[in-house]
Design an enzyme around this catalytic site. Structure first.
Site, short mmCIF file in Angstrom:
data_model
loop_
_atom_site.label_atom_id
_atom_site.label_comp_id
_atom_site.label_asym_id
_atom_site.label_seq_id
_atom_site.Cartn_x
_atom_site.Cartn_y
_atom_site.Cartn_z
N LYS A 213 50.11 40.72 31.54
CA LYS A 213 49.24 39.94 31.62
C LYS A 213 47.81 41.28 32.23
O LYS A 213 46.88 41.58 30.91
CB LYS A 213 48.90 39.13 33.17
CG LYS A 213 46.91 39.09 33.46
CD LYS A 213 46.87 38.16 35.36
CE LYS A 213 47.28 39.00 36.07
NZ LYS A 213 45.58 40.09 35.79
N ASN A 214 48.72 42.08 32.74
CA ASN A 214 47.83 43.78 33.23
C ASN A 214 48.10 44.62 31.32
O ASN A 214 47.43 45.32 31.96
CB ASN A 214 48.65 44.00 33.91
CG ASN A 214 47.91 43.07 35.15
OD1 ASN A 214 47.02 42.71 35.12
ND2 ASN A 214 48.15 43.25 36.29
N ASP B 179 36.55 41.41 45.99
CA ASP B 179 37.29 39.89 45.47
C ASP B 179 38.24 39.87 46.40
O ASP B 179 38.20 40.63 47.87
CB ASP B 179 38.07 40.02 44.22
CG ASP B 179 38.81 41.24 44.15
OD1 ASP B 179 39.67 41.27 42.92
OD2 ASP B 179 38.71 41.80 45.56
N ARG C 297 38.00 40.54 36.47
CA ARG C 297 37.87 41.50 36.95
C ARG C 297 38.01 42.69 36.32
O ARG C 297 37.69 44.04 35.73
CB ARG C 297 38.01 42.32 38.46
CG ARG C 297 37.71 43.20 38.90
CD ARG C 297 38.14 43.28 39.87
NE ARG C 297 37.79 45.02 40.43
CZ ARG C 297 37.91 46.02 40.61
NH1 ARG C 297 38.87 46.52 39.32
NH2 ARG C 297 36.87 47.18 41.01
N1 EPU Z 1 39.80 52.66 43.41
C1 EPU Z 1 38.59 53.17 43.36
N2 EPU Z 1 37.86 53.74 42.48
C2 EPU Z 1 38.27 53.58 41.21
C3 EPU Z 1 39.19 53.32 41.15
C4 EPU Z 1 40.26 51.97 41.47
O1 EPU Z 1 38.65 53.53 44.54
O2 EPU Z 1 37.53 53.77 40.32
C5 EPU Z 1 40.77 52.52 43.71
C6 EPU Z 1 41.20 50.75 44.62
O3 EPU Z 1 39.69 50.19 45.26
C7 EPU Z 1 42.85 50.14 44.54
C8 EPU Z 1 43.00 51.03 43.87
O4 EPU Z 1 42.52 52.67 43.52
O5 EPU Z 1 42.30 50.59 45.92
C9 EPU Z 1 44.67 51.48 42.79
O6 EPU Z 1 43.43 50.20 41.64
P1 EPU Z 1 43.71 50.35 40.16
O7 EPU Z 1 42.60 51.36 39.76
O8 EPU Z 1 45.02 51.02 39.91
O9 EPU Z 1 43.51 48.70 40.39
P2 EPU Z 1 43.43 47.54 39.27
O10 EPU Z 1 43.28 48.64 37.46
O11 EPU Z 1 41.94 47.44 39.35
C10 EPU Z 1 45.41 47.01 38.57
C11 EPU Z 1 45.60 45.49 37.93
C12 EPU Z 1 46.37 45.40 39.60
C13 EPU Z 1 47.54 45.86 40.47
C14 EPU Z 1 46.57 47.30 40.57
C15 EPU Z 1 47.75 48.65 40.85
C16 EPU Z 1 45.09 44.83 36.37
C17 EPU Z 1 44.34 44.24 35.27
N3 EPU Z 1 45.18 44.86 36.91
O12 EPU Z 1 44.13 46.77 39.19
O13 EPU Z 1 46.82 43.86 39.04
O14 EPU Z 1 47.41 45.34 41.37
O15 EPU Z 1 46.46 47.70 38.71
O16 EPU Z 1 48.53 48.49 40.38
O17 EPU Z 1 45.31 45.62 35.22
C18 EPU Z 1 46.81 41.72 39.35
O18 EPU Z 1 47.95 41.25 38.29
O19 EPU Z 1 47.02 40.20 39.95
C19 EPU Z 1 46.23 42.27 39.71
C20 EPU Z 1 45.71 42.89 40.65
#
Ligand code: EPU
Length: 431
Positions: free
Chosen positions: A22-23, A118, A94
């Site tokens: 998915k991701n 969320d 998201r």
């Molecule tokens: N963060 C910030 N600022 C930013 C970006 C991120 O503070 O500009 C913080 C977030 O608040 C969080 C941390 O950094 O505390 C990690 O966030 P990240 O950006 O790495 O996560 P994401 O891209 O929002 C993806 C996956 C998540 C998975 C995380 C970590 C997707 C669609 N989602 O989220 O997957 O948990 O990486 O590996 O790729 C899921 O599949 O259920 C899911 C939530």
């Protein structure tokens, strides 16, 4: 409303096949926006989030042909796609934020609704914003929309991420492919899904060095071409089956995922007493009679994935000792724990730590899922609980797991998806 009704206890036994992540697929679909013409993505899982992303792209003017059974999405991208991602879609998913980089670099502007909070933490966008600003975009918020403008196009920049954010790495990487000059992303995330995205971008004609490392060097090119690309196997879904085997004392062979992308969870399962066999795109997990407790800290890849956190807590809940989970990525991923406690789990939360005292058995009860992984973990908990567990909020599970109940049935679980009357109290409020 629909629920999963699970009757336990049971042992999962048999073979299960995992399709694309998915991701990864959501980002690959967004990456298609970088090139005019039709890109074809294969090994696509049949999940709700793919449909949401398809709808988002359709509203940007793309033609979408989706064959869920074959696992193929074709995305016909026009010469000039639209630039606005609406709130109703971003709110539903998201990951919609990943059109930000492609649209800003290709169209010179993007208007993407802010996702808001969320169920698993505040999840800021400051690194996405800073990255685009370093590349010359003007960014501001307007009526709930994140507006990025780069009328003269983006230009390469040296960008240091204070945390290896998956989403920020992806947006900046995609933006950099068509920017003028060289972009260096330092402290980049290096999840297998990012490697997958790099491979698709390379096939489209992008120039990227350092793939799979924490320093990505991207030399912008004038244009990219559409491609065909197969999505990398879903290590989180595979991890779900692996934990399911371990905590039910089962024996499951998982096909379709590279064990090398799962070193951290497989090592923890071994510590829990499971026997692990690996093959090419194949993992066999035989669970112990009762798992040993494990201690896990979630970390960016190659550390232990936060998305597998609820499965660790579930395993520790029925283990023979006291386990500990430290959550380092998302501050509010604990809603799930209250639900698991309804089944008799003994979990104490202290800041970012969960202390889990294993009990001999859980007992079935109605529970509600708050996000994709929490939902799947509650179903697995239902498999080891005595009696009937009814899991509601299963639209969360549909977002990330294809045919979840059918696959569990195939492994011997007693599970059905049933329609039930919403037990809400609305009627009481009627005059
Ligand atoms: N963060 C910030 N600022 C930013 C970006 C991120 O503070 O500009 C913080 C977030 O608040 C969080 C941390 O950094 O505390 C990690 O966030 P990240 O950006 O790495 O996560 P994401 O891209 O929002 C993806 C996956 C998540 C998975 C995380 C970590 C997707 C669609 N989602 O989220 O997957 O948990 O990486 O590996 O790729 C899921 O599949 O259920 C899911 C939530």
């Amino acid at each position: 409303m629909e629920i999963f009704r699970v009757k336990g206890p049971c042992r999962l036994k048999g073979d299960v096949t995992v399709r694309g992540a998915k991701n990864s697929v959501l980002k690959l679909m967004a990456a298609a926006l970088l090139a005019e013409g039709t890109s074809r993505i294969t090994n696509v899982p049949e999940i709700l989030d793919v449909r949401i992303m398809g709808e988002l792209l359709r509203r940007l003017g793309c033609e979408i042909a989706y064959d869920p059974e074959a696992g193929v999405v074709e995305i016909g991208v026009p010469e000039a796609p639209g630039i606005q991602a609406d709130y109703e879609l971003v709110r539903a998913m998201r990951a919609s934020i990943c059109v930000l980089g492609p649209l800003t670099t290709r169209m010179g502007a993007a208007h993407v609704a802010l996702p808001g909070g969320d169920a698993i933490g505040s999840r800021g966008l400051d690194m996405h914003q800073a990255g685009l600003e370093h590349m010359g975009a003007l960014v501001h918020l307007d009526h709930g929309y994140f507006i990025a403008e780069a009328n003269e196009g983006l230009r390469g920049a040296e960008i240091y991420l204070e945390f290896p954010s998956v989403g920020a790495t992806e947006n900046i990487l995609m933006a950099a492919t068509l920017a003028e000059g060289r972009t260096v992303i330092d402290n980049a995330a290096r999840e297998p899904e990012i490697v997958d995205l790099c491979e698709m971008l390379l096939a489209m004609g992008a120039r990227i060095e350092g793939v799979g490392t924490s320093t990505l060097v991207v030399d912008g090119v004038a244009s990219l071409s559409p491609v065909e690309h197969a999505v990398v196997g879903d290590r989180i879904v595979a991890g779900t089956w692996a934990f399911g085997a371990a905590l039910t004392g089962g024996d499951v062979t998982i096909h379709g995922v590279d064990p090398l992308t799962m070193e951290a969870p497989l090592e923890k399962l071994r510590q829990a007493g499971a026997t692990i066999e690996r093959g090419e795109k194949l993992i066999r997990v035989q669970g112990p009679e009762r798992p040993h407790s494990i201690r896990v800290s979630t970390l960016p890849y190659p550390g232990f994935a936060t998305d597998l956190q609820p499965f660790v807590i579930t395993l520790d809940a029925v283990s023979d000792g006291i386990g500990m989970l430290t959550e380092n990525l998302f501050e509010a991923r604990w809603r799930f724990v209250n639900e698991l406690s309804r089944l008799g789990a003994q979990v104490t939360i202290d800041g970012s730590h969960a202390l889990v005292t294993g009990v001999e058995t859980l007992s079935g009860a109605p529970v509600e899922s708050s996000d994709i992984r929490a939902g799947a973990a509650l179903v697995l908990a239902g498999l080891v609980a005595q009696g009937t567990t009814e899991v509601s909020g299963i639209d969360h599970i549909d977002r990330g797991y294809e045919h979840f109940a059918a696959k569990l049935s195939g492994l011997g679980a007693d599970i059905e998806r049933v329609e039930v009357a919403d037990p809400g109290l609305e009627g009481l409020l009627a005059p």
